[in-house]
Design an enzyme around this catalytic site. Structure first.
Site, mmCIF file in Angstrom:
data_model
loop_
_atom_site.group_PDB
_atom_site.id
_atom_site.type_symbol
_atom_site.label_atom_id
_atom_site.label_comp_id
_atom_site.label_asym_id
_atom_site.label_seq_id
_atom_site.Cartn_x
_atom_site.Cartn_y
_atom_site.Cartn_z
ATOM 1 C CG HIS A 58 -1.963 1.013 1.274
ATOM 2 N ND1 HIS A 58 -3.169 0.806 1.897
ATOM 3 C CD2 HIS A 58 -2.012 2.277 0.777
ATOM 4 C CE1 HIS A 58 -3.918 1.888 1.792
ATOM 5 N NE2 HIS A 58 -3.229 2.806 1.118
ATOM 6 C CG HIS A 60 -1.110 6.755 -1.587
ATOM 7 N ND1 HIS A 60 -2.338 6.777 -2.200
ATOM 8 C CD2 HIS A 60 -1.303 6.139 -0.392
ATOM 9 C CE1 HIS A 60 -3.238 6.195 -1.416
ATOM 10 N NE2 HIS A 60 -2.633 5.802 -0.309
ATOM 11 C CG PHE A 61 5.585 5.301 -5.105
ATOM 12 C CD1 PHE A 61 5.622 5.546 -3.740
ATOM 13 C CD2 PHE A 61 6.417 4.303 -5.609
ATOM 14 C CE1 PHE A 61 6.459 4.808 -2.887
ATOM 15 C CE2 PHE A 61 7.250 3.568 -4.779
ATOM 16 C CZ PHE A 61 7.268 3.816 -3.407
ATOM 17 N NE ARG A 62 0.741 11.953 -2.765
ATOM 18 C CZ ARG A 62 -0.196 11.374 -2.015
ATOM 19 N NH1 ARG A 62 -1.006 10.480 -2.535
ATOM 20 N NH2 ARG A 62 -0.325 11.677 -0.753
ATOM 21 C CG ASN A 92 -4.890 8.349 -3.951
ATOM 22 O OD1 ASN A 92 -3.967 7.592 -4.223
ATOM 23 N ND2 ASN A 92 -4.956 8.988 -2.791
ATOM 24 C CG HIS A 177 -9.867 4.608 3.094
ATOM 25 N ND1 HIS A 177 -8.668 5.276 3.143
ATOM 26 C CD2 HIS A 177 -10.652 5.200 4.012
ATOM 27 C CE1 HIS A 177 -8.745 6.241 4.057
ATOM 28 N NE2 HIS A 177 -9.948 6.209 4.597
ATOM 29 C CG HIS A 231 -5.538 2.358 6.070
ATOM 30 N ND1 HIS A 231 -6.908 2.351 6.088
ATOM 31 C CD2 HIS A 231 -5.182 2.990 4.928
ATOM 32 C CE1 HIS A 231 -7.358 2.949 5.005
ATOM 33 N NE2 HIS A 231 -6.320 3.338 4.290
ATOM 34 C CG ASP A 300 -2.134 4.868 3.634
ATOM 35 O OD1 ASP A 300 -2.111 5.118 2.420
ATOM 36 O OD2 ASP A 300 -3.024 5.288 4.395
ATOM 37 C CG HIS A 304 0.373 14.923 1.815
ATOM 38 N ND1 HIS A 304 -0.396 15.254 0.724
ATOM 39 C CD2 HIS A 304 -0.216 13.835 2.378
ATOM 40 C CE1 HIS A 304 -1.410 14.402 0.628
ATOM 41 N NE2 HIS A 304 -1.323 13.524 1.610
HETATM 42 O O1 DOR Z 1 -4.286 9.899 4.897
HETATM 43 C C1 DOR Z 1 -4.388 9.409 3.789
HETATM 44 N N1 DOR Z 1 -3.659 9.867 2.753
HETATM 45 N N2 DOR Z 1 -5.234 8.406 3.596
HETATM 46 C C2 DOR Z 1 -5.521 7.956 2.374
HETATM 47 O O2 DOR Z 1 -6.323 7.073 2.265
HETATM 48 C C3 DOR Z 1 -4.906 8.561 1.188
HETATM 49 C C4 DOR Z 1 -3.625 9.161 1.528
HETATM 50 C C5 DOR Z 1 -3.044 10.044 0.437
HETATM 51 O O3 DOR Z 1 -3.057 9.617 -0.713
HETATM 52 O O4 DOR Z 1 -2.529 11.101 0.753
HETATM 53 ZN ZN ZN Z 2 -3.755 4.796 1.141
#
Ligand code: DOR
Ligand code: ZN
Length: 435
Positions: A58, A60-62, A92, A177, A231, A300, A304
């Site tokens: 899990h 998120h490599f954006r 996402n 989720h 999570h 996860d 940011h």
């Molecule tokens: O806190 C989170 N950030 N929960 C998520 O499910 C997505 C993730 C994100 O992509 O920043």
């Molecule tokens: Zn996530």
């Protein structure tokens, strides 16, 4: 090119044996005592532990879309530095990974830049089941957001139908989720005039997570689906899932290593969905890890930017990075006697390989891919923001002194990282499914 790992402690979820491991053409060729391999490059592993590479199911490599936060080069380098050799990326991004076209676009990016093996989740929109099924083994699982979070908004009305259709019409792992959207919206109203990070755990309280998890479990049972809860964060969810052995679940490091007390120190930097919880919840998660209720540790990893986190509560995005330090955090916990190395292999290698049906990964066995991490349980080091490899440039674990670190990471037989430094530019490949 052959590499011989000599005299290491070779770890599985069942046992730790001392021996040698021969790597040949990207695979584990042989495991045994005193292996003789003339011409092989020898690496002395005395007093070190040899583990299967960590699989982070899990992240998120954006990329594409939010490359100012992370991209496949930086995200996979951060993974490697932390002994993670395979990642499953979430949908996402922008465009969202909800069509075959978007999936192919993401795949092409990863192929070009990723140093680690990769796989992708496809997001469920309510009308893309056909696309999901067409993608076949190109998708590792389907991601469903029951509550809104970064880059995702949902309408609760269609949720039951969406899950029913997915459970009935796909054979994929449905990774959820689980936060109840209706409850989140109501509770946001209650706290609308406040502006401190602490309210995050009050708005999205344990009932918000539990209600959604209970709903997902109920529907999975009713429609005989293959459900995975992402999570897990509450004691109530652990207690519920203890009763359902055929439903799998994961926990993220921030839910194991932070309580709500952390808001006073880190504010919005520890704002995450689902939020950090009480000590009581944290204790229950550790218990669930040890007794087999929780199947996977997955980070996860949600990088940011500081500037976004430094805004007020309502503007600050949720999520924190994790892929780089999850292994050292867990190794330190082994040194502190909270968990065993064998548990780590069960939760971070074998568990994800089993749940997602990965082909010849997650175990140190002859014929398996030589995705390997060598660790030194004696090294003590402080985590510092200056050393962070992820593009976001910070970590919520800065300042912690951990004992137990990866010293070498191999992906398909090639040594890519030595003592935290990348030594080869090899890029990764998708992970085949099946046996
Ligand atoms: O806190 C989170 N950030 N929960 C998520 O499910 C997505 C993730 C994100 O992509 O920043
Ligand atoms: Zn996530």
């Amino acid at each position: 090119m052959e590499t011989l790992l000599k005299n290491g402690h070779i770890v599985s979820s069942k046992e730790i044996i001392i021996g040698d491991l021969l790597i040949k053409e990207g695979k584990i060729d042989k495991i045994g005592d005193n292996i003789n391999a003339p011409g092989a490059e020898e690496i002395d592993c005395t007093n070190k532990y040899i583990l299967p590479g960590i699989i982070d199911a899990h992240v998120h490599f954006r990329s594409p879309g939010y490359e100012e936060e992370e991209d496949w080069e930086t995200g996979s380098s951060a993974a490697l530095a932390g002994g993670v050799t395979t990642v499953f990326d979430m949908p996402n991004t922008n465009p969202k990974t909800v069509t075959l076209k978007a999936l192919d676009q993401k795949k092409a990016l990863a192929k070009k830049k990723s140093h680690v093996n990769f796989r992708f989740f496809m997001g469920a929109t309510g009308d893309n089941i056909e696309e999901i099924n067409k993608a076949g083994d190109d998708v590792i699982g389907v991601k469903v957001y029951m509550g809104q979070t970064t880059g995702q908004t949902v309408k609760d009305d269609g949720m039951e139908k969406l899950l029913k259709n997915l459970f009935e019409q796909t054979n994929k792992v449905i990774a959820v989720h689980a936060e109840d959207e209706e409850m989140i919206e109501k509770r946001m109203e209650i706290y609308r005039d406040e502006n401190s990070p602490e309210i995050h755990s009050l708005i999205r309280n344990d009932a918000v997570a539990f209600t959604a998890t209970k709903k997902a479990v109920h529907l999975a049972k009713k429609y005989r689906g293959r459900l995975h809860i992402c999570h897990l964060s509450t004691k109530k969810e652990v207690e519920l899932l203890r009763k359902y052995k055929d439903i799998t679940c994961e926990v993220a490091p921030h839910h194991l290593f932070f309580t709500v007390a952390e808001y006073a120190k880190q504010g919005n930097f520890v704002k995450v969905n689902p939020p950090i919880r009480s000590q009581n919840d944290v204790d229950a998660l550790w218990e669930g890890l040890l007794d087999g209720t929780i199947n996977i540790i997955a980070t996860d990893h949600a990088p940011h930017l500081r500037k976004d986190k430094e805004t007020g509560y309502w503007q600050a995005p949720a999520g924190m990075p994790g892929v780089e330090f999850v292994l050292p955090l867990m190794l330190d916990s082994v040194n502190k006697g909270r968990i065993t190395l064998k548990d780590i292999i069960r939760l971070m290698c074998e568990g994800p390989a089993r749940i997602y049906g990965l082909h010849k990964k997650g175990f140190l066995k002859e014929g398996f891919d030589a995705d390997i991490v060598i660790i030194d349980m004696d090294i003590k080091r402080e985590i510092r923001n200056e050393d962070v490899v992820s593009k976001c440039g910070w970590t919520p674990y800065a300042g912690r002194i951990l004992q137990g670190w990866p010293v070498m990471t191999f992906v398909r037989g090639n040594l890519l990282v030595e003592n935290g430094k990348i030594v080869s530019g090899q890029t990764g490949a998708e992970v085949p499914i099946g046996t």
